[in-house]
Write a protein that holds these residues in place. Structure first.
Motif, short mmCIF file in Angstrom:
data_model
loop_
_atom_site.label_atom_id
_atom_site.label_comp_id
_atom_site.label_asym_id
_atom_site.label_seq_id
_atom_site.Cartn_x
_atom_site.Cartn_y
_atom_site.Cartn_z
N SER A 108 0.82 -1.21 0.00
CA SER A 108 0.00 0.00 0.00
C SER A 108 0.85 1.26 0.00
O SER A 108 1.85 1.36 0.72
N ALA A 117 -8.21 4.01 -2.07
CA ALA A 117 -7.78 2.63 -1.78
C ALA A 117 -7.26 1.95 -3.04
O ALA A 117 -6.24 1.24 -3.02
N LEU A 118 -7.95 2.15 -4.17
CA LEU A 118 -7.50 1.57 -5.43
C LEU A 118 -6.15 2.17 -5.85
O LEU A 118 -5.27 1.46 -6.34
N LEU A 174 -3.24 0.74 -3.78
CA LEU A 174 -2.83 -0.61 -4.17
C LEU A 174 -2.50 -0.71 -5.65
O LEU A 174 -2.27 -1.81 -6.16
N GLN A 223 -6.34 -10.23 -4.23
CA GLN A 223 -6.29 -8.81 -4.53
C GLN A 223 -7.62 -8.14 -4.16
O GLN A 223 -7.64 -7.05 -3.57
N LEU A 228 -8.14 -5.24 -1.27
CA LEU A 228 -8.75 -3.92 -1.43
C LEU A 228 -9.90 -3.73 -0.46
O LEU A 228 -10.03 -2.68 0.18
N ASN A 277 -9.85 -0.75 2.43
CA ASN A 277 -10.85 0.32 2.47
C ASN A 277 -11.68 0.24 3.74
O ASN A 277 -11.93 1.27 4.41
#
Length: 359
Positions: A48, A251-252, A255, A306, A310, A314
């Motif tokens: 992250s 968050a996207l 990552l 994955q 995520l 989040n």
């Protein structure tokens, strides 16, 4: 001593209900994470980008401040005043309570602000109901617009994971649904009969209290219609949802997921995540959020670890935000109460000296 004061509220049903909610959250977490390699999920989270996480925290804080300012507008519409810090503290205490016991936050925030400002709890409750009505309507419009303009994959996802299970639940539990409706109707009839009995027998004190309570609640409910700055209220509402959308977007980005479909995926995570959070489960709808969001992301070709990474990032960011700032709000709440008490004592002392001047 009157009987009403000696009766104790049933403890076991509330405890059993909470245990069932915790069990449901644990079950959904198990369904979401079963068969997964936690080392891969941990490795995914370790990648992250903390810059985007801190940006998400900052935007979330701004969103909560805007929500407190919007609540102020509803309170002011009833002719009452509350400082931004008091309103924000009460709001954050409500979110902190919801983490432990779902739906307790609405009562906590009203009770906390009542302690800080003296505004009627029921009056505040009416403003919260009005605020929730606006939020539910807004979420409903967002969901309908999203599904209407979404591609076939998202429509199929909503059909398979939301509408079909809901219809199946209703068809499989029709008898249970009828029982609850019957109990609710019977309770309403009993309430009407009890109120009619007391009102018929001219219990003046009860009538006065009853109408006072109902009046306070009604005043709060009408606050949304009395707002003079309706444009500002709508702007705050729109800004709150935009800032909520920034959560999954950050968050996207943290990552490095999404690619060319970043905004599209962010939108769907935001919409279905908002729906998941309406499920009254402890820990910020833990389990339900992870299950729904991870299944959604599989549509876009992400591996399960994955997708769960995520969803975990989040959800964890928002949960820790509410926990940490909720604890800070509790500390500030105690300080504000002591400050208010000190000011009241000082006023009483000044008043006493004026009434009894030293010769």
């Amino acid at each position: 001593m009157p009987i009403l004061h000696t009766m104790k509220r049933p403890f076991i049903p509330k405890t059993v209900q909470y245990i069932l909610l915790v069990f449901a959250a644990a079950l959904l977490c198990w369904l979401a994470f079963r068969g997964q390699d936690f080392s891969k999920i941990g490795e995914e989270l370790s990648k992250s980008n903390w810059t985007w996480i801190w940006i998400a925290v900052l935007l979330s804080l701004i969103g909560h401040i805007i929500r407190a300012m919007r609540w102020q507008l509803l309170i002011q519409a009833n002719g009452k005043k509350s400082s931004l810090i008091s309103t924000l503290v009460a709001l954050m205490l409500g979110y902190l309570s919801n983490l432990g016991i779902p739906r307790l936050g609405e009562f906590t925030r009203c009770g906390s602000l009542n302690r800080l400002t003296g505004i009627s709890v029921l009056g505040l409750g009416g403003t919260v109901v009005a605020e929730r009505a606006v939020d539910i309507l807004s979420l409903l419009l967002i969901v309908l617009a999203t599904i209407l303009f979404a591609g076939n994959q998202i429509k199929d996802f909503a059909q398979v994971n939301i509408f079909v299970p809901f219809q199946g639940f209703l068809s499989e539990h029709q008898m249970l649904l009828y029982v609850f409706l019957g109990i609710g109707f019977a309770g309403f009839v009993v309430l009407v009969l009890v109120l009619r009995y007391f009102l018929k027998n001219n219990h003046a004190i009860l009538q006065s209290k009853l109408f006072q309570w109902l009046g306070s609640l009604w005043e709060g409910l009408l606050s949304a219609l009395r707002i003079k700055q309706k444009g500002l209220f709508l702007f705050y509402t729109l800004l709150i949802w935009v800032l909520y959308f920034s959560g999954p977007l950050c968050a996207l980005l943290a990552l490095d997921m999404g690619g060319d479909q970043l905004l599209e995926i962010s939108l769907y995570v935001f919409v279905f995540g908002s729906l998941a959070r309406t499920i009254p489960l402890p820990g910020g709808s833990a389990g339900a959020y992870h299950l729904i969001i991870s299944r959604l992301l599989l549509i876009y070709g992400f591996a399960e670890y994955q997708a769960l990474g995520l969803a975990t990032l989040n959800h964890l960011t928002q949960t820790l935000f509410q926990l940490v700032f909720g604890i800070v709000a509790a500390i500030v709440f105690v300080f504000l109460l002591r400050k208010a008490k000190w000011l009241n004592d000082a006023k009483k002392e000044d008043s006493s000296m004026q009434d009894h001047p030293i010769a």
